[in-house]
Motif scaffolding. Sequence first.
Motif, PDB file in Angstrom:
ATOM      1  N   GLY A 140       0.829  -1.292   0.029  1.00 10.61           N
ATOM      2  CA  GLY A 140      -0.010   0.075  -0.037  1.00 10.61           C
ATOM      3  C   GLY A 140       0.971   1.243   0.057  1.00 10.61           C
ATOM      4  O   GLY A 140       1.706   1.585   0.829  1.00 10.61           O
ATOM      5  N   GLU A 189       2.200  -0.897  -4.877  1.00 17.17           N
ATOM      6  CA  GLU A 189       1.188  -0.096  -5.129  1.00 17.17           C
ATOM      7  C   GLU A 189       0.868   0.023  -6.660  1.00 17.17           C
ATOM      8  O   GLU A 189       1.814   0.602  -7.241  1.00 17.17           O
ATOM      9  CB  GLU A 189       1.590   1.673  -4.554  1.00 17.17           C
ATOM     10  N   PRO A 190      -0.295  -0.142  -6.872  1.00 14.99           N
ATOM     11  CA  PRO A 190      -0.684  -0.253  -8.501  1.00 14.99           C
ATOM     12  C   PRO A 190      -0.960   1.339  -8.922  1.00 14.99           C
ATOM     13  O   PRO A 190      -0.857   1.731 -10.362  1.00 14.99           O
ATOM     14  CB  PRO A 190      -2.017  -1.023  -8.564  1.00 14.99           C
ATOM     15  N   SER A 191      -1.261   2.341  -8.165  1.00 13.03           N
ATOM     16  CA  SER A 191      -1.763   3.520  -8.860  1.00 13.03           C
ATOM     17  C   SER A 191      -0.772   4.407  -9.131  1.00 13.03           C
ATOM     18  O   SER A 191       0.284   4.607  -8.571  1.00 13.03           O
ATOM     19  CB  SER A 191      -2.666   4.393  -7.539  1.00 13.03           C
ATOM     20  N   LYS A 217       4.938  -1.568  -9.158  1.00 10.76           N
ATOM     21  CA  LYS A 217       3.743  -0.975  -9.553  1.00 10.76           C
ATOM     22  C   LYS A 217       2.689  -2.168  -9.807  1.00 10.76           C
ATOM     23  O   LYS A 217       2.708  -2.807 -11.170  1.00 10.76           O
ATOM     24  CB  LYS A 217       3.933  -0.284 -10.754  1.00 10.76           C
ATOM     25  N   ALA A 218       1.947  -2.970  -9.018  1.00 14.31           N
ATOM     26  CA  ALA A 218       1.264  -3.968  -9.135  1.00 14.31           C
ATOM     27  C   ALA A 218       0.223  -4.088  -8.246  1.00 14.31           C
ATOM     28  O   ALA A 218       0.253  -3.390  -6.986  1.00 14.31           O
ATOM     29  CB  ALA A 218       2.183  -5.282  -9.162  1.00 14.31           C
ATOM     30  N   ARG A 219      -0.926  -5.075  -8.151  1.00 20.03           N
ATOM     31  CA  ARG A 219      -1.734  -5.188  -7.082  1.00 20.03           C
ATOM     32  C   ARG A 219      -1.352  -6.571  -6.525  1.00 20.03           C
ATOM     33  O   ARG A 219      -1.141  -7.480  -7.165  1.00 20.03           O
ATOM     34  CB  ARG A 219      -3.082  -5.412  -7.891  1.00 20.03           C
ATOM     35  N   VAL A 242      -2.577  -9.869  -5.130  1.00 23.02           N
ATOM     36  CA  VAL A 242      -3.608 -11.102  -5.207  1.00 23.02           C
ATOM     37  C   VAL A 242      -3.673 -11.948  -4.101  1.00 23.02           C
ATOM     38  O   VAL A 242      -4.824 -12.303  -4.013  1.00 23.02           O
ATOM     39  CB  VAL A 242      -3.732 -11.283  -6.580  1.00 23.02           C
ATOM     40  N   THR A 271       1.376 -11.186  -7.300  1.00 23.21           N
ATOM     41  CA  THR A 271       0.590  -9.997  -7.677  1.00 23.21           C
ATOM     42  C   THR A 271      -0.048 -10.329  -8.958  1.00 23.21           C
ATOM     43  O   THR A 271      -0.020 -11.225  -9.620  1.00 23.21           O
ATOM     44  CB  THR A 271       1.855  -8.857  -8.124  1.00 23.21           C
ATOM     45  N   ASP A 272      -0.676  -9.135  -9.336  1.00 21.33           N
ATOM     46  CA  ASP A 272      -1.771  -9.419 -10.436  1.00 21.33           C
ATOM     47  C   ASP A 272      -0.781  -9.537 -11.663  1.00 21.33           C
ATOM     48  O   ASP A 272      -1.554 -10.058 -12.659  1.00 21.33           O
ATOM     49  CB  ASP A 272      -2.613  -8.385 -10.658  1.00 21.33           C
ATOM     50  N   THR A 304      -4.169  -0.100   3.978  1.00 21.27           N
ATOM     51  CA  THR A 304      -5.122  -0.302   2.999  1.00 21.27           C
ATOM     52  C   THR A 304      -6.143   0.850   3.097  1.00 21.27           C
ATOM     53  O   THR A 304      -5.752   1.652   3.956  1.00 21.27           O
ATOM     54  CB  THR A 304      -5.898  -1.757   3.283  1.00 21.27           C
TER      55      THR A 304
END
Length: 146
Positions: free
Chosen positions: A50, A75-77, A115-117, A119, A130-131, A146
Motif C-alpha cells: 500500500g 502500489e498499483p496507482s 507497480k502491481a496489485r 492478489v 501480484t496481478d 489499506t
Amino acid sequence: MTSLASVVSSSRARLFACFLRLGSQQASPLQLHTGASLAAKSHYEVLVLGGGSGGITMAARMKRKVGAENVAIVEPSETHFYQPIWTLVGAGAKPLSSSGRPTANVIPSGVEWIKARVVDLDPDKNCIHTDDDKKVTTGVLWLLFT
C-alpha cells in the motif's frame, strides 16, 4: 487468500512494533539481517503493501531510521492522493487537483516501487503474488496499509 487480521497479528508484525519502540537510536541495520540472499530482484527485507500516506511514511522510516537496506512498496496507482487535504477541498479552500501527485514523486529515495496489485498473501512462505503473476518474498516483515 490469507486474511489481513492473521498477517497483522503475526510474529513479524510484533517484530515491527518492537522496532518502533526501540526508536532510531537503538535499532541497527544488523537487527534486520536475514539469512536469505537479497540478490534476487523479487526479495526484500521489508515489503510495504500500500502506497498511501501511511505506506510511504513507513517505508521511509524503515529505510532511514531502522536501517533496512532493501525496502519496496507495492502500489498499483500512478497517482498518490493526500487524503487529509480533502477536508480543505470540501470546504472550498483548496482545489481537488492539489491533493494528487504522481506516485513516482512520493516514493522515498532508495525504496523500490513495485507497480502491481497484491492478489494473494502467504505469510507462511513470506511471499505475496501480484496481478502480473510475480512472486515477491520478504525476509523480515511486511507492513500493510489499506
